[in-house]
Design a protein around this motif. Structure first.
Motif, PDB file in Angstrom:
ATOM      1  N   ARG A 183       0.829  -1.211   0.000  1.00  0.00           N
ATOM      2  CA  ARG A 183       0.000   0.000   0.000  1.00  0.00           C
ATOM      3  C   ARG A 183       0.863   1.261   0.000  1.00  0.00           C
ATOM      4  O   ARG A 183       0.509   2.261  -0.620  1.00  0.00           O
ATOM      5  CB  ARG A 183      -0.929  -0.016   1.220  1.00  0.00           C
ATOM      6  N   GLU A 184       1.996   1.202   0.678  1.00  0.00           N
ATOM      7  CA  GLU A 184       2.872   2.375   0.724  1.00  0.00           C
ATOM      8  C   GLU A 184       3.305   2.791  -0.681  1.00  0.00           C
ATOM      9  O   GLU A 184       3.282   3.971  -1.025  1.00  0.00           O
ATOM     10  CB  GLU A 184       4.118   2.098   1.581  1.00  0.00           C
ATOM     11  N   MET A 185       3.697   1.815  -1.482  1.00  0.00           N
ATOM     12  CA  MET A 185       4.152   2.148  -2.836  1.00  0.00           C
ATOM     13  C   MET A 185       2.988   2.526  -3.744  1.00  0.00           C
ATOM     14  O   MET A 185       3.144   3.360  -4.630  1.00  0.00           O
ATOM     15  CB  MET A 185       4.962   1.002  -3.435  1.00  0.00           C
ATOM     16  N   ASP A 186       1.808   1.945  -3.501  1.00  0.00           N
ATOM     17  CA  ASP A 186       0.623   2.386  -4.241  1.00  0.00           C
ATOM     18  C   ASP A 186       0.406   3.879  -4.011  1.00  0.00           C
ATOM     19  O   ASP A 186       0.131   4.632  -4.948  1.00  0.00           O
ATOM     20  CB  ASP A 186      -0.637   1.656  -3.769  1.00  0.00           C
ATOM     21  N   LEU A 187       0.551   4.303  -2.753  1.00  0.00           N
ATOM     22  CA  LEU A 187       0.283   5.694  -2.395  1.00  0.00           C
ATOM     23  C   LEU A 187       1.400   6.645  -2.797  1.00  0.00           C
ATOM     24  O   LEU A 187       1.190   7.859  -2.865  1.00  0.00           O
ATOM     25  CB  LEU A 187       0.012   5.799  -0.893  1.00  0.00           C
TER      26      LEU A 187
END
Length: 88
Positions: A24-28
């Motif tokens: 999720r961190e890299m998605d964001l």
């Protein structure tokens, strides 16, 4: 992910890859950057960005946040992402 009906298919696929990274961190991090910039990237910038997307999320996160030094070959691609998010 913003709707991108006017983007060519290749750019749409890259945009989807940015929002579906695995962490999720890299998605964001990559998703909003791609939403804002992918339409205006030159062919060379797009190829460099695509090369960045093959890297694993843990490494990308560490490089973007400055937790570890990025490979020199990726520094020029990572810097705009870092500036976009006000990192560094």
């Amino acid at each position: 992910m913003r709707a991108a009906p006017d983007l060519p298919p290749h750019r749409k696929r890259l945009l989807l890859r940015c929002w579906r990274r695995g962490t999720r961190e890299m998605d964001l991090i990559l998703g909003p950057y791609a939403d804002a910039r992918i339409q205006d990237m030159t062919a060379d910038q797009l190829a460099a960005f695509e090369a960045l997307l093959v890297e694993n999320d843990q490494d990308l996160y560490a490089w973007i946040t400055g937790q570890s030094p990025a490979p020199a070959a990726l520094a020029a691609v990572l810097e705009p992402v870092r500036r976009f998010h006000g990192i560094g």
